[in-house]
Design an enzyme around this catalytic site. Structure first.
Site, PDB file in Angstrom:
ATOM      1  N   GLY A 168      77.556  26.401 -21.321  1.00  0.00           N
ATOM      2  CA  GLY A 168      76.833  25.934 -22.500  1.00  0.00           C
ATOM      3  C   GLY A 168      76.031  24.670 -22.211  1.00  0.00           C
ATOM      4  O   GLY A 168      75.836  24.302 -21.044  1.00  0.00           O
ATOM      5  N   ASP A 216      77.779  30.770 -29.022  1.00  0.00           N
ATOM      6  CA  ASP A 216      77.190  30.139 -30.212  1.00  0.00           C
ATOM      7  C   ASP A 216      75.688  30.391 -30.379  1.00  0.00           C
ATOM      8  O   ASP A 216      75.147  30.168 -31.445  1.00  0.00           O
ATOM      9  CB  ASP A 216      77.410  28.614 -30.150  1.00  0.00           C
ATOM     10  CG  ASP A 216      78.868  28.265 -29.956  1.00  0.00           C
ATOM     11  OD1 ASP A 216      79.712  29.026 -30.447  1.00  0.00           O
ATOM     12  OD2 ASP A 216      79.162  27.247 -29.311  1.00  0.00           O
ATOM     13  N   GLY A 259      80.784  28.662 -33.921  1.00  0.00           N
ATOM     14  CA  GLY A 259      79.365  28.333 -33.697  1.00  0.00           C
ATOM     15  C   GLY A 259      79.126  26.855 -33.446  1.00  0.00           C
ATOM     16  O   GLY A 259      78.001  26.431 -33.293  1.00  0.00           O
TER      17      GLY A 259
HETATM   18  P1  ADP Z   1      79.852  23.794 -22.847  1.00  0.00           P
HETATM   19  O1  ADP Z   1      79.258  23.985 -21.490  1.00  0.00           O
HETATM   20  O2  ADP Z   1      80.392  25.095 -23.375  1.00  0.00           O
HETATM   21  O3  ADP Z   1      78.923  23.092 -23.784  1.00  0.00           O
HETATM   22  P2  ADP Z   1      81.414  21.353 -22.486  1.00  0.00           P
HETATM   23  O4  ADP Z   1      80.517  20.540 -23.326  1.00  0.00           O
HETATM   24  O5  ADP Z   1      82.875  21.180 -22.646  1.00  0.00           O
HETATM   25  O6  ADP Z   1      81.167  22.917 -22.665  1.00  0.00           O
HETATM   26  O7  ADP Z   1      81.042  21.080 -20.970  1.00  0.00           O
HETATM   27  C1  ADP Z   1      81.727  21.723 -19.919  1.00  0.00           C
HETATM   28  C2  ADP Z   1      81.932  20.784 -18.755  1.00  0.00           C
HETATM   29  O8  ADP Z   1      80.672  20.324 -18.259  1.00  0.00           O
HETATM   30  C3  ADP Z   1      82.681  19.518 -19.098  1.00  0.00           C
HETATM   31  O9  ADP Z   1      84.062  19.710 -19.101  1.00  0.00           O
HETATM   32  C4  ADP Z   1      82.263  18.583 -17.969  1.00  0.00           C
HETATM   33  O10 ADP Z   1      83.006  18.836 -16.819  1.00  0.00           O
HETATM   34  C5  ADP Z   1      80.817  19.017 -17.717  1.00  0.00           C
HETATM   35  N1  ADP Z   1      79.902  18.079 -18.390  1.00  0.00           N
HETATM   36  C6  ADP Z   1      79.490  18.095 -19.661  1.00  0.00           C
HETATM   37  N2  ADP Z   1      78.659  17.060 -19.924  1.00  0.00           N
HETATM   38  C7  ADP Z   1      78.567  16.360 -18.789  1.00  0.00           C
HETATM   39  C8  ADP Z   1      77.877  15.163 -18.381  1.00  0.00           C
HETATM   40  N3  ADP Z   1      77.109  14.487 -19.231  1.00  0.00           N
HETATM   41  N4  ADP Z   1      78.015  14.743 -17.109  1.00  0.00           N
HETATM   42  C9  ADP Z   1      78.770  15.418 -16.232  1.00  0.00           C
HETATM   43  N5  ADP Z   1      79.459  16.530 -16.568  1.00  0.00           N
HETATM   44  C10 ADP Z   1      79.371  16.994 -17.799  1.00  0.00           C
END
Ligand code: ADP
Length: 834
Positions: A168, A216, A259
């Protein structure tokens, strides 16, 4: 190039198809393919046997510390996931395709190994499984600079220079952070003497491409995310089930759907499931207190006799002051104010999807191939791309821009700038929401257009039934009520019209139609040419001001006949529009017809079951026959969606040379399977591919030729391909396209009204048109222009946009490679297996 792929963030259906497609496309392009288990967490952990050596070799232990730290945390899914992955590993042609040698040959375990090389057969059959087999995790370590340093170290150590991330917006942000920091990370590793000069030189850049895996559908700059269609399917199945109990007890149901910050699932579920009211974060109810607006709307529905009420609440829903709207509270309001017997249903994790629907197999396959292409073409200076889709076109968009725009939606909502949030979600989202209001809300006279502009709109179905025909009719009829037009159902096609089988539709009468398969109006193939004069007089008798024809090639043909009939019959000088709906998807120029998604889902369901049976017998080939007339769309796309080994279409036909080559391919393929571990395989044959080499002939031929390697059986899918209940994508598209058709009719009707009243009206040729989807855009094509693109004898378009799909199907089973293999290679591999 050495490419690694990881899945990250929340799991979604279709992630396995992404991994399969990327691995196979990479191997075909001569790349070495790796998977990273457990998302970024696996990247940080790396492969411990190496890192222990490395840790000893360095005095500056930053990387080792991080690795030890994460390694000391509870071991992440080490047991189940291992079993799962190992269970799915196959040791076949990895040995053969030189560049796809499997890590697991020799039976090494995965314990302590997060970055592993995979081969061709390791990903075979991953299509049909939900979630992600290589694991996903949320990684706190990767959010830290030290964690990313460890991740960079692990990649360099394995010599990997490119990364495909499927996740995501969080995961894609992480990917971009990683890429932008890469030069510093490499320099730091070099300073710490963890990597050599040569490694630093070879890995000065990291190439990254993102694929959006999220239920989502919250990513900007792409119409769909991988997994969203399956999640929507699960939600709609639940709503369909709830509808019947709600109707029986005259109850109200409040459904909470997932979502996060995005209202797409709730909105589309509202459109496809026929909800009465929805709450989405991007556009909270206008009126405050919203309780008044909701109750007034639902009360209107109840007053005209509606027995069931469905309210959908997105998990991130709130009112215009950002106060959260909870399902329980909505229930309370409906109970207290309207006295409705109300229940709450929270669908929870069932929405994550499980078995992917056809779309979530096709889209990831096409996008995976595109992702590999993007990596191969990437230069150090080019931005990271995200692979998206616009209508029917796979696109590349700058990853960070898409992420930024996605974030901007959430920010706009936080600032209560809902207009901006809607704009940022893109025009289709706004269209769907508008559509929902048109179709679901009961309007009063004040909303309607002036009486003199109102139309009597004939609606007719033609050809074979297709999923979405009824949903399109429902949307058209509801639009008519809202605007003040009169929707007139023409039952049983033109034959019915000649028999005066025409009546007015009612708002309540069409209420349940979006979930109904078949054709509520009745449909057949009779063309208006059966008696054009009589048809014209019926147009006059019923005083049609506009006509909506929903159907396949016959509908197009009928429109053509009516338009040409304008020369002789003034009654045909009205706007007329054709909305393509046919499982064959054989209407010229349009890449999409209503019903084709439903049909592909039916095909995938049937083929999954057939393949299971074929696999149980260990060495069986199933020849599956599909409908589709002289158009091979459903066969080719079905083959892509089921991972079939061969596909025969009417466009390419069948000849002896092909059959000889195909038998040789299957023999080679089966001879390479480890003894006793062969898979069932599918051959998909469109019914009209050849009148001589029929399904039965091909099956017998394979039985004869397969010898001890494989046997063959056949199955004909026949009318099951019409699919029963229409898919949510077909329903939602039906509503959207149908409303566009109605607006088209209104526009041209108004133009006619402007002509001098005392003269015979003259409709322009472009007021008889077909609504088409061409690549990334929606186009109106006048029916006369369509003719130039139609192969009337074979009832299909002259060009088929999906012509390349067959080649892709063959590529995905490695056919060219297997056929190109020399005898000596085959013998060598057979010997090595023994
Ligand atoms: P999604 O990809 O479904 O939106 P998350 O927001 O939990 O799920 O992000 C998944 C993973 O991506 C996080 O656990 C983290 O390891 C990595 N990640 C997210 N944002 C950052 C960031 N700003 N810098 C480095 N790694 C990130």
């Amino acid at each position: 190039m050495k490419i690694a792929i990881l899945t990250s963030g929340g799991d979604s259906a279709g992630m396995n198809a992404v991994v399969r497609s990327v691995v196979k496309a990479g191997i075909l392009k001569g790349c070495e393919m790796w998977v990273v288990r457990e998302g970024y967490e696996g990247l940080v952990r790396g492969n411990t046997e190496h890192s222990e050596q490395q840790a000893q070799a360095t005095t500056q232990a930053t990387v080792a510390e991080v690795q030890n730290e994460v390694a000391n945390q509870p071991i992440l899914a080490q047991t189940d996931s291992d079993k799962n992955l190992l269970h799915n590993l196959r040791f076949g042609d990895g040995e053969l395709l030189k560049d796809g040698t499997s890590e697991y040959v020799g039976g090494r375990t995965l314990k302590g190994r997060y970055i592993v090389r995979v081969g061709w057969d390791d990903v075979r059959g991953w299509f049909a499984q939900g979630g992600t087999l290589i694991g996903t995790a949320r990684s706190a370590a990767f959010r830290t600079p030290e964690g990313r340093l460890a991740a960079a170290f692990n990649l360099v150590k394995e010599g990997i220079d490119a990364l495909v991330v499927c996740g995501g917006d969080g995961s894609l942000t992480g990917a971009d952070v990683f890429r932008s920091e890469w030069p510093q990370l490499i320099a730091e590793l070099h300073t710490q003497s963890l990597i050599t000069d040569a490694q630093m030189e070879a890995h000065s850049h990291l190439k990254i491409v993102g694929l959006v895996g999220s239920i989502d559908n919250d990513m900007s700059m792409t119409d769909l995310t991988i997994g969203a269609p399956t999640a929507l399917q699960r939600i709609c199945e639940a709503i369909d089930n709830i509808n019947s109990t709600a109707y029986s007890h005259s109850r109200a149901f409040v459904l909470e759907v997932m979502g996060r910050d995005c209202g797409w699932l709730a909105l589309l579920a509202g459109v496809a499931g026929g909800a009465d009211f929805i709450f989405i974060p991007e556009r909270p109810p206008n009126v405050m207190p919203w309780e008044d607006e909701m109750c007034a709307e639902i009360d209107r529905h109840r007053k005209i006799g509606k027995r069931k009420t469905i309210v959908i609440v997105a998990e991130g829903a709130h009112d215009s002051d950002l106060k959260p709207v909870h399902a329980e509270y909505v229930k309370q309001v409906l109970t207290d104010r309207l006295g409705l017997d109300t229940r709450v249903t929270t669908l929870g994790h069932t929405q994550r999807g499980g078995r992917p629907c056809a779309f979530d197999r096709i889209l990831p396959t096409l996008q995976g191939v595109e992702a590999v292409e993007a990596l191969l073409e990437a230069e150090p200076g080019t931005p990271s791309y995200m692979i998206g889709v616009q209508e029917n076109k796979i696109t590349r968009v700058p990853l960070m821009e898409a992420v930024k725009m996605t974030r901007a939606v959430a920010a706009a909502v936080r600032e209560k700038d809902f207009a901006k949030a809607m704009t940022l979600r893109g025009p289709e989202f706004a269209e769907q929401l508008d559509g929902f209001h048109h179709v679901s809300c009961l309007a009063d006279e004040s909303h309607m257009i002036p009486v003199e502009k109102r139309m009597r709109v004939g609606i007719i179905h033609m050809g074979a039934p297709a999923g979405g025909m009824n949903a399109a009719t429902r949307a058209a009829a509801r639009y008519c009520f809202r605007q003040g037009h009169t929707p007139l159902a023409i039952h049983n096609g033109f034959r019915g019209l000649l028999d005066d089988n025409v009546d007015e539709l009612t708002w309540l009468g069409v209420d349940a139609w979006m979930a109904r398969g078949g054709s509520e109006l009745g449909t057949n193939r009779t063309l208006p040419s059966v008696d054009l004069g009589a048809v014209a007089s019926k147009f006059q008798q019923f005083n049609f001001h506009a006509l909506l024809i929903i159907g396949g090639f016959e509908a197009f043909n009928a429109l053509l006949i009516l338009e040409e009939g304008r020369k002789h019959y003034p009654a045909f000088h009205i706007p007329m529009v054709h909305l393509p709906a046919t499982i064959s998807n054989n209407v010229p120029m349009t890449e999409y017809s209503l019903g084709s998604d439903t049909s592909l889902n039916a095909l995938v369901d049937a083929c999954d079951a057939i393949k299971q049976s074929a696999s149980a017998s260990r060495n069986r080939v199933f020849v599956v026959e599909t409908q589709g007339g002289k158009c091979g769309y459903i066969a080719a796309m079905g083959a892509l969606a089921t991972g079939a080994s061969l596909v025969y279409t009417p466009e390419d036909g069948i000849n002896l040379d092909m059959l000889r080559r195909d038998v040789r391919f299957l023999k080679t393929r089966y001879s390479l399977d480890p003894p006793g571990r062969s898979e069932g395989r599918l051959v998909i044959r469109s019914e009209a591919s050849s009148s001589v080499y029929t399904t039965s002939v091909i099956t017998k031929m394979l039985q004869e030729e397969g010898g001890t390697l494989f046997d063959a059986r056949s199955a004909s899918l026949g009318h099951t391909l019409q699919g029963g209940i229409p898919s949510p994508m077909d329903r939602a598209r039906a509503a959207r396209l149908s409303l566009k058709c109605m607006a088209f009719l209104e526009r041209h009707h108004e133009a006619l009204l402007k002509q001098p009243p005392h003269k015979t009206k003259h409709a322009s040729p472009d007021s008889a048109a077909v609504i088409t989807i061409q690549a990334s855009s929606l186009e109106w094509v006048p029916v006369q222009e369509m003719v130039q693109h139609a192969d009337m004898a074979n009832r299909r378009g002259k060009e088929s946009w999906w012509a390349g799909v067959r080649e892709l199907v063959e590529a995905m089973v490695g056919r060219p490679q297997f056929l190109g293999m020399h005898k000596s290679e085959l013998q060598a591999s057979e010997l090595s297996r023994k």
